[in-house]
Design a protein around this motif. Structure first.
Motif, PDB file in Angstrom:
ATOM      1  N   SER A   3      31.201  23.669  -1.359  1.00 31.03           N
ATOM      2  CA  SER A   3      29.817  23.172  -1.413  1.00 31.03           C
ATOM      3  C   SER A   3      29.483  22.356  -2.660  1.00 31.03           C
ATOM      4  N   HIS A   4      30.482  22.034  -3.482  1.00 33.25           N
ATOM      5  CA  HIS A   4      30.192  21.246  -4.708  1.00 33.25           C
ATOM      6  C   HIS A   4      31.464  20.533  -5.159  1.00 33.25           C
ATOM      7  N   THR A   5      31.541  19.217  -4.922  1.00 31.56           N
ATOM      8  CA  THR A   5      32.672  18.425  -5.440  1.00 31.56           C
ATOM      9  C   THR A   5      32.204  17.049  -5.881  1.00 31.56           C
ATOM     10  N   HIS A   6      33.078  16.408  -6.646  1.00 28.96           N
ATOM     11  CA  HIS A   6      32.856  15.016  -7.086  1.00 28.96           C
ATOM     12  C   HIS A   6      34.131  14.238  -6.739  1.00 28.96           C
ATOM     13  N   ILE A   7      34.570  14.275  -5.473  1.00 30.70           N
ATOM     14  CA  ILE A   7      35.873  13.662  -5.143  1.00 30.70           C
ATOM     15  C   ILE A   7      35.793  12.167  -4.841  1.00 30.70           C
ATOM     16  N   VAL A  44      20.873  21.663  -8.104  1.00 29.56           N
ATOM     17  CA  VAL A  44      20.854  21.449  -9.557  1.00 29.56           C
ATOM     18  C   VAL A  44      22.166  21.860 -10.214  1.00 29.56           C
ATOM     19  N   HIS A  45      22.663  21.016 -11.141  1.00 29.93           N
ATOM     20  CA  HIS A  45      23.710  21.432 -12.077  1.00 29.93           C
ATOM     21  C   HIS A  45      22.967  22.197 -13.176  1.00 29.93           C
ATOM     22  N   ALA A  46      23.100  23.514 -13.195  1.00 32.20           N
ATOM     23  CA  ALA A  46      22.240  24.343 -14.046  1.00 32.20           C
ATOM     24  C   ALA A  46      23.030  25.283 -14.953  1.00 32.20           C
TER      25      ALA A  46
HETATM   26 ZN   LIG Z   1      29.541  19.194 -10.633  1.00 37.40          ZN
END
Ligand SMILES: [Zn+2]
Length: 417
Positions: free
Chosen positions: A80-84, A250-252
């Motif tokens: 549920s969270h990537t930067h590919i 959010v990146h928290a």
């Molecule tokens: Zn990230």
């Protein structure tokens, strides 16, 4: 519809009947022994004892996909969270960091997020599509059938659009579902002539309507952190996003606290990272509907502490686990390995680990059609060649799936590759 019966499986772990929030003991794990899955097109018709489903299958003339040997079947994993979506490599950053260089020294040597922004801006959309496909295929071999992918290395209206178009295009080529998120609020671009407030105002007034109009994403993310964006800067940005009907994430609390409070205040779908969260933030998240997402890949990549996952669950929070796969802080991108390791360090039950990368991860993406194996859900499932589900996490990610089914189709078969 075209029906098929797949099985028999020694064990099916449907991940059904478990709570979205709080601790889960392994005694609660529902196991269907000698099971089968009746598939109707892209969806599951029913999950149950193979012998019972065989009778049903014959009545409806379903195709029989008979498997030999022992297999354990689980829902397709959800990252549920990537930067590919990116270009370039940050191998030099990694080497420098491990050699004891500081963040500033690495940035001076031309590293850091800005390096990836520069490389990604230079890349054509087609090159970005190729990179996404390459990485998503590797995730597929690890059992991941749904991947969230963020923009955030473009940092201008046009470059963010280029990234989100690349994600959309890769999604049409791959069997994997890619869920796009706009992370234009990743950092203030160094070449922006105005203030952070002006940058965010430009993105929200110019880019947001285009995202809606072109169907590029329904999700807005921001990096709330010292050196990135503050609560005060992000508030009008998120207000605008909410007003336009976007989901917020959010990146928290990665290095300093504050982000989780914003996430709860805006009723975000998820708050991700949380390595720096204290009891105060944990209590706040646990009482809310926000899914807390641990990113062990970033802890492993940076050599930092893990998200207090055990404490979050004990407080009654909902815990998803994602890879944060990115070229800087989390280059590994192996969700099963990272989730297993988080389980070891944070003392999570096997069931809590599986929940974090299946149905709780689906909730972190606001998706209600996957992450469990039951009637009406997508026929996304993965098979491991074993008769005991415990063997999988016990091998800490070294034990890979032998088959991956996506929307009722066999998209990876180890025996044939
Ligand atoms: Zn990230």
């Amino acid at each position: 519809m075209y029906m098929k019966l797949i099985g028999p499986f020694k064990q099916i772990i449907p991940m059904t009947g478990l709570s979205l929030k709080g601790s889960i003991s392994d005694d609660e794990l529902n196991i269907v022994e000698d099971g089968g899955i009746l598939v109707d097109g892209e969806h599951i018709k029913s999950v149950g004892k193979y012998a019972d489903l065989l009778v049903k299958a014959k009545e409806v003339s379903a195709e029989l996909v008979e498997l030999k040997g022992n297999h354990v079947c689980l829902p397709g994993l959800i990252d549920s969270h990537t930067h590919i979506c990116y270009s370039g490599s940050r191998a030099n950053d990694y080497a420098m960091r491990n050699a004891g260089k500081t963040y500033l020294e690495i940035a001076k040597a031309g590293g850091g997020i800005w390096d990836t922004v520069t490389q990604t801006r230079k890349a054509s959309k087609e090159e970005l599509v190729k990179g996404i496909i390459k990485r998503a295929k590797r995730h597929l071999l690890n059992g991941v059938t749904t991947i969230e992918v963020k923009s955030g290395y473009g940092l201008s209206v046009d470059e963010e659009i280029k990234m989100l178009r690349a994600i959309k295009e890769a999604n049409t080529v791959l069997p994997t579902d890619l869920i796009p998120t706009c992370l234009a609020a990743h950092m203030l671009p160094r070449d922006y002539p105005g203030t952070a407030e002006e940058y965010l105002a430009e993105i929200s007034t110019v880019l947001f309507p285009i995202l809606k109009e072109k169907g590029l994403t329904n999700r807005i993310d921001a990096f709330i952190e010292e050196g990135a964006f503050t609560k005060k800067m992000i508030t009008p940005y998120f207000e605008k996003a909410k007003e336009m009907g976007f989901d917020i994430t959010v990146h928290a609390d990665q290095f300093s606290t504050g982000g989780s409070e914003v996430a709860v205040g805006f009723n975000a779908i998820s708050a991700d990272h949380l390595e720096a969260s204290t009891s105060k933030e944990i209590e706040l998240l646990a009482k809310s509907n926000v899914i807390a997402t641990a990113l062990p890949g970033a802890s492993i990549g940076l050599g930092c502490t893990f998200t207090p996952a055990r404490q979050l669950l004990e407080a009654g929070g909902a815990l998803a686990i994602a890879s944060d796969h990115n070229p800087g802080s989390a280059p590994m991108g192996d969700l099963l390995t990272q989730a297993s390791i988080l389980g070891t360090f944070q003392k999570l039950t096997n069931t809590e680990v599986w929940a974090g990368i299946t149905f709780r991860a689906a909730a972190a993406l606001n998706l209600s059609d996957r992450g469990q194996l039951k009637g009406g859900f997508l026929a996304d499932f993965i098979l491991f060649h074993t008769d005991n589900n415990q063997e999988i996490l016990y091998n800490q990610g070294a034990f890979k799936p032998c088959m991956v089914w996506k929307k009722g189709e066999l998209v990876y078969d180890k025996h044939k590759s």
